[in-house]
Design a protein around this motif. Structure first.
Motif, PDB file in Angstrom:
ATOM      1  N   SER A   2      23.995 -20.348  46.460  1.00  0.00           N
ATOM      2  CA  SER A   2      25.215 -19.596  46.194  1.00  0.00           C
ATOM      3  C   SER A   2      25.524 -18.644  47.352  1.00  0.00           C
ATOM      4  N   LEU A   3      24.492 -17.986  47.893  1.00  0.00           N
ATOM      5  CA  LEU A   3      24.698 -17.117  49.054  1.00  0.00           C
ATOM      6  C   LEU A   3      25.181 -17.930  50.248  1.00  0.00           C
ATOM      7  N   TYR A  27      28.204 -10.917  51.132  1.00  0.00           N
ATOM      8  CA  TYR A  27      27.867 -11.443  49.824  1.00  0.00           C
ATOM      9  C   TYR A  27      28.283 -10.463  48.721  1.00  0.00           C
ATOM     10  N   THR A  28      28.601 -10.997  47.561  1.00  0.00           N
ATOM     11  CA  THR A  28      29.016 -10.134  46.454  1.00  0.00           C
ATOM     12  C   THR A  28      27.788  -9.572  45.737  1.00  0.00           C
ATOM     13  N   GLU A  29      28.002  -8.464  45.050  1.00  0.00           N
ATOM     14  CA  GLU A  29      26.929  -7.830  44.291  1.00  0.00           C
ATOM     15  C   GLU A  29      26.397  -8.780  43.218  1.00  0.00           C
ATOM     16  N   ARG A  30      27.270  -9.571  42.637  1.00  0.00           N
ATOM     17  CA  ARG A  30      26.865 -10.540  41.608  1.00  0.00           C
ATOM     18  C   ARG A  30      25.879 -11.562  42.173  1.00  0.00           C
ATOM     19  N   ARG A  31      26.122 -12.032  43.379  1.00  0.00           N
ATOM     20  CA  ARG A  31      25.219 -13.012  43.998  1.00  0.00           C
ATOM     21  C   ARG A  31      23.861 -12.382  44.328  1.00  0.00           C
ATOM     22  N   TRP A  32      23.871 -11.145  44.827  1.00  0.00           N
ATOM     23  CA  TRP A  32      22.615 -10.447  45.098  1.00  0.00           C
ATOM     24  C   TRP A  32      21.824 -10.258  43.812  1.00  0.00           C
ATOM     25  N   TRP A  76      28.777 -18.958  50.046  1.00  0.00           N
ATOM     26  CA  TRP A  76      29.675 -17.831  50.293  1.00  0.00           C
ATOM     27  C   TRP A  76      29.797 -17.554  51.795  1.00  0.00           C
ATOM     28  N   SER A  77      28.664 -17.612  52.495  1.00  0.00           N
ATOM     29  CA  SER A  77      28.654 -17.306  53.925  1.00  0.00           C
ATOM     30  C   SER A  77      27.435 -17.958  54.568  1.00  0.00           C
TER      31      SER A  77
END
Length: 92
Positions: A73-74, A2-7, A77-78
């Motif tokens: 969103s997470l 996951y990207t930092e933006r999503r976290w 992504w995956s």
């Protein structure tokens, strides 16, 4: 992963949900055992040495729109794997 933006979006949504009037918890833990992506995860609030289950998790879009959107969103992504575990720390 996951990207930092999503976290960051998930952490912001959780902080908004718990707000300044609620007792601040240390972290929120998501355990995935199947279901509709991360929104189907079992959720536990962690208060120091005490834990509380969030009955029904954050599945209800109407009640938890911001958190649900961040979890979706997470998932987009995956797709989470069975038994996967994430922990979002809220207290510093």
């Amino acid at each position: 992963m996951y990207t930092e933006r999503r976290w960051a979006a998930l952490r912001r949504a959780l902080l908004r949900h718990y707000g300044p009037d609620a007792p601040m918890l240390d972290a929120v833990v998501f355990d995935y055992w199947g279901g509709p992506g991360w929104r189907g995860a079992e959720v536990t609030e962690m208060y120091g040495g005490r834990t509380e289950e969030v009955t029904g998790g954050f599945r209800d879009w109407d009640r938890f729109a911001g958190i649900a959107a961040a979890l979706d969103s997470l998932t987009k992504w995956s797709e989470p794997g069975y038994g996967e575990h994430i922990r979002v720390v809220l207290a510093f």
